[in-house]
Design a protein around this motif. Sequence first.
Motif, short mmCIF file in Angstrom:
data_model
loop_
_atom_site.label_atom_id
_atom_site.label_comp_id
_atom_site.label_asym_id
_atom_site.label_seq_id
_atom_site.Cartn_x
_atom_site.Cartn_y
_atom_site.Cartn_z
N GLU A 118 0.83 -1.21 0.00
CA GLU A 118 0.00 0.00 0.00
C GLU A 118 0.86 1.26 0.00
O GLU A 118 0.53 2.25 -0.65
N ASP A 143 -5.71 -3.97 -8.56
CA ASP A 143 -6.85 -3.57 -7.75
C ASP A 143 -6.40 -3.42 -6.29
O ASP A 143 -5.88 -4.36 -5.69
N THR A 144 -6.58 -2.24 -5.72
CA THR A 144 -6.10 -1.97 -4.36
C THR A 144 -6.77 -2.86 -3.32
O THR A 144 -6.24 -3.01 -2.23
N LYS A 145 -7.90 -3.46 -3.65
CA LYS A 145 -8.54 -4.39 -2.71
C LYS A 145 -7.68 -5.63 -2.50
O LYS A 145 -7.86 -6.37 -1.54
N LYS A 146 -6.73 -5.86 -3.42
CA LYS A 146 -5.88 -7.05 -3.33
C LYS A 146 -4.61 -6.81 -2.52
O LYS A 146 -3.79 -7.72 -2.39
N ASP A 190 -3.65 -9.43 -0.18
CA ASP A 190 -3.31 -10.68 -0.86
C ASP A 190 -1.90 -10.68 -1.44
O ASP A 190 -1.32 -11.74 -1.64
#
Length: 120
Positions: free
Chosen positions: A22, A37-40, A43
């Motif tokens: 991040e 995708d920043t949601k990953k 992960d």
Amino acid sequence: EVERTSNRIRAGVAWFPPTHLEKFLKLKQQFPALEFDTKKIPDVSPLEHVTSDDAPVFLAHGDKDELVPVGESEAIVEKFKAANVEHDLLVIPGAGHAFVGDDMKKVMEGTLGWFDKYLK
């Protein structure tokens, strides 16, 4: 009959590793691999995946690295300690995001020594 072997690594080495991605998304223009995708982030950030069965890891980092601050290695070392993962962190005083001369020699000796210890 097919002979199968494990695909798990037995030893790892990371030089100036980003461990929580991040913090590095602002560098997408320079590093296309950060275009995801920043949601990953959880992960794909190594800091989020340390477990007690991880392979031993040798890290090398310059304490003057402005691209990937030494705190990235220090953060994952804390996770390694908590999970009892064998590790070593070599901090090179005055080095930035590259190793040259005697600094490179120290890092290569550490790297090769690590692999000798865990892979021979």
